[in-house]
Design a protein around this motif. Sequence first.
Motif, PDB file in Angstrom:
ATOM      1  N   LEU A  18       0.840  -1.184   0.000  1.00 34.51           N
ATOM      2  CA  LEU A  18       0.000   0.000   0.000  1.00 34.51           C
ATOM      3  C   LEU A  18       0.883   1.245   0.000  1.00 34.51           C
ATOM      4  O   LEU A  18       1.933   1.262   0.631  1.00 34.51           O
ATOM      5  N   ASN A  19       0.425   2.277  -0.685  1.00 36.65           N
ATOM      6  CA  ASN A  19       1.115   3.552  -0.545  1.00 36.65           C
ATOM      7  C   ASN A  19       0.542   4.259   0.682  1.00 36.65           C
ATOM      8  O   ASN A  19      -0.366   3.753   1.348  1.00 36.65           O
ATOM      9  N   THR A  20       1.066   5.435   1.021  1.00 34.11           N
ATOM     10  CA  THR A  20       0.662   6.127   2.241  1.00 34.11           C
ATOM     11  C   THR A  20      -0.823   6.450   2.251  1.00 34.11           C
ATOM     12  O   THR A  20      -1.512   6.252   3.255  1.00 34.11           O
ATOM     13  N   LYS A  21      -1.336   6.915   1.133  1.00 35.85           N
ATOM     14  CA  LYS A  21      -2.750   7.291   1.063  1.00 35.85           C
ATOM     15  C   LYS A  21      -3.649   6.070   1.273  1.00 35.85           C
ATOM     16  O   LYS A  21      -4.636   6.135   2.017  1.00 35.85           O
ATOM     17  N   GLN A  22      -3.309   4.943   0.655  1.00 34.16           N
ATOM     18  CA  GLN A  22      -4.100   3.726   0.810  1.00 34.16           C
ATOM     19  C   GLN A  22      -4.008   3.190   2.240  1.00 34.16           C
ATOM     20  O   GLN A  22      -5.005   2.724   2.806  1.00 34.16           O
ATOM     21  N   TYR A  23      -2.834   3.279   2.844  1.00 34.95           N
ATOM     22  CA  TYR A  23      -2.657   2.801   4.211  1.00 34.95           C
ATOM     23  C   TYR A  23      -3.492   3.630   5.182  1.00 34.95           C
ATOM     24  O   TYR A  23      -4.171   3.088   6.057  1.00 34.95           O
ATOM     25  N   LEU A  24      -3.437   4.952   5.044  1.00 34.42           N
ATOM     26  CA  LEU A  24      -4.229   5.816   5.936  1.00 34.42           C
ATOM     27  C   LEU A  24      -5.722   5.582   5.756  1.00 34.42           C
ATOM     28  O   LEU A  24      -6.475   5.582   6.733  1.00 34.42           O
ATOM     29  N   ALA A  25      -6.160   5.356   4.517  1.00 30.71           N
ATOM     30  CA  ALA A  25      -7.572   5.056   4.284  1.00 30.71           C
ATOM     31  C   ALA A  25      -7.966   3.756   4.985  1.00 30.71           C
ATOM     32  O   ALA A  25      -9.050   3.658   5.588  1.00 30.71           O
ATOM     33  N   MET A  26      -7.099   2.750   4.931  1.00 31.03           N
ATOM     34  CA  MET A  26      -7.380   1.483   5.596  1.00 31.03           C
ATOM     35  C   MET A  26      -7.450   1.677   7.114  1.00 31.03           C
ATOM     36  O   MET A  26      -8.333   1.131   7.776  1.00 31.03           O
ATOM     37  N   ARG A  27      -6.538   2.475   7.690  1.00 35.07           N
ATOM     38  CA  ARG A  27      -6.550   2.718   9.133  1.00 35.07           C
ATOM     39  C   ARG A  27      -7.809   3.466   9.564  1.00 35.07           C
ATOM     40  O   ARG A  27      -8.415   3.131  10.576  1.00 35.07           O
ATOM     41  N   HIS A  28      -8.209   4.471   8.780  1.00 33.36           N
ATOM     42  CA  HIS A  28      -9.430   5.214   9.114  1.00 33.36           C
ATOM     43  C   HIS A  28     -10.651   4.297   9.040  1.00 33.36           C
ATOM     44  O   HIS A  28     -11.564   4.391   9.869  1.00 33.36           O
ATOM     45  N   GLU A  29     -10.678   3.409   8.061  1.00 32.44           N
ATOM     46  CA  GLU A  29     -11.790   2.468   7.948  1.00 32.44           C
ATOM     47  C   GLU A  29     -11.802   1.502   9.132  1.00 32.44           C
ATOM     48  O   GLU A  29     -12.861   1.153   9.656  1.00 32.44           O
ATOM     49  N   ALA A  30     -10.620   1.101   9.607  1.00 32.67           N
ATOM     50  CA  ALA A  30     -10.541   0.212  10.764  1.00 32.67           C
ATOM     51  C   ALA A  30     -11.067   0.915  12.007  1.00 32.67           C
ATOM     52  O   ALA A  30     -11.814   0.318  12.802  1.00 32.67           O
ATOM     53  N   PHE A  31     -10.695   2.188  12.209  1.00 30.15           N
ATOM     54  CA  PHE A  31     -11.222   2.938  13.347  1.00 30.15           C
ATOM     55  C   PHE A  31     -12.736   3.078  13.229  1.00 30.15           C
ATOM     56  O   PHE A  31     -13.455   2.966  14.210  1.00 30.15           O
ATOM     57  N   TYR A  32     -13.224   3.331  12.037  1.00 31.93           N
ATOM     58  CA  TYR A  32     -14.667   3.461  11.820  1.00 31.93           C
ATOM     59  C   TYR A  32     -15.376   2.143  12.136  1.00 31.93           C
ATOM     60  O   TYR A  32     -16.410   2.124  12.800  1.00 31.93           O
ATOM     61  N   ASN A  33     -14.821   1.031  11.675  1.00 27.87           N
ATOM     62  CA  ASN A  33     -15.420  -0.288  11.929  1.00 27.87           C
ATOM     63  C   ASN A  33     -15.418  -0.645  13.410  1.00 27.87           C
ATOM     64  O   ASN A  33     -16.289  -1.373  13.884  1.00 27.87           O
ATOM     65  N   ASP A  34     -14.415  -0.133  14.175  1.00 28.85           N
ATOM     66  CA  ASP A  34     -14.346  -0.391  15.609  1.00 28.85           C
ATOM     67  C   ASP A  34     -15.103   0.644  16.426  1.00 28.85           C
ATOM     68  O   ASP A  34     -15.060   0.604  17.658  1.00 28.85           O
ATOM     69  N   SER A  35     -15.776   1.560  15.772  1.00 30.11           N
ATOM     70  CA  SER A  35     -16.549   2.626  16.417  1.00 30.11           C
ATOM     71  C   SER A  35     -15.688   3.487  17.333  1.00 30.11           C
ATOM     72  O   SER A  35     -16.090   3.859  18.434  1.00 30.11           O
ATOM     73  N   VAL A  36     -14.498   3.798  16.878  1.00 32.72           N
ATOM     74  CA  VAL A  36     -13.605   4.671  17.633  1.00 32.72           C
ATOM     75  C   VAL A  36     -13.916   6.103  17.222  1.00 32.72           C
ATOM     76  O   VAL A  36     -13.841   6.453  16.051  1.00 32.72           O
ATOM     77  N   GLU A  37     -14.250   6.933  18.244  1.00 31.89           N
ATOM     78  CA  GLU A  37     -14.645   8.302  17.929  1.00 31.89           C
ATOM     79  C   GLU A  37     -13.454   9.229  17.751  1.00 31.89           C
ATOM     80  O   GLU A  37     -13.479  10.120  16.929  1.00 31.89           O
TER      81      GLU A  37
END
Length: 156
Positions: free
Chosen positions: A124-143
Amino acid sequence: MPGSAYTILLRGQNSIQNGNNPLYIVDGVPFSSTSLTSQDIGGGALGNPSNGGNQGLSPFNSLNPSDIESIEVLKDADATAIYGSRGANGVILITTRKGKAGQSRIDVNVYSGIGNVARKLKMLNTKQYLAMRHEAFYNDSVENPAANIVPWVKRL
């Protein structure tokens, strides 16, 4: 594993606690066959399943194979008659080459090689990695994802 210790049994397993390694004699001097390190190399699921024989680096790594002139193996009465109880598991005599009178000679061994990666992993490039991390936080309901970042990551 390259450089790892190995096990040689000349007369089978004679001892439970004191080891079964033969006595190594290099140019008339006893040579230790125990590992130079305490790190386990090659043991476990991927290496030697016994987890005992291949631990650490072999002291024979310091012995150049091209310098060996002869190897003799003594077992049974020959070994114990000459070396006593230390030769009970057998004796391996290693003789190295000696300097000879006459014209000087230099031997040179050169090794080279070329490596090629067969398959590159898709990363993954940086943009794809950050998108994946944000999606993981969203899926875990982290505010507040910034509060969950490890302090050393904030410094980067």
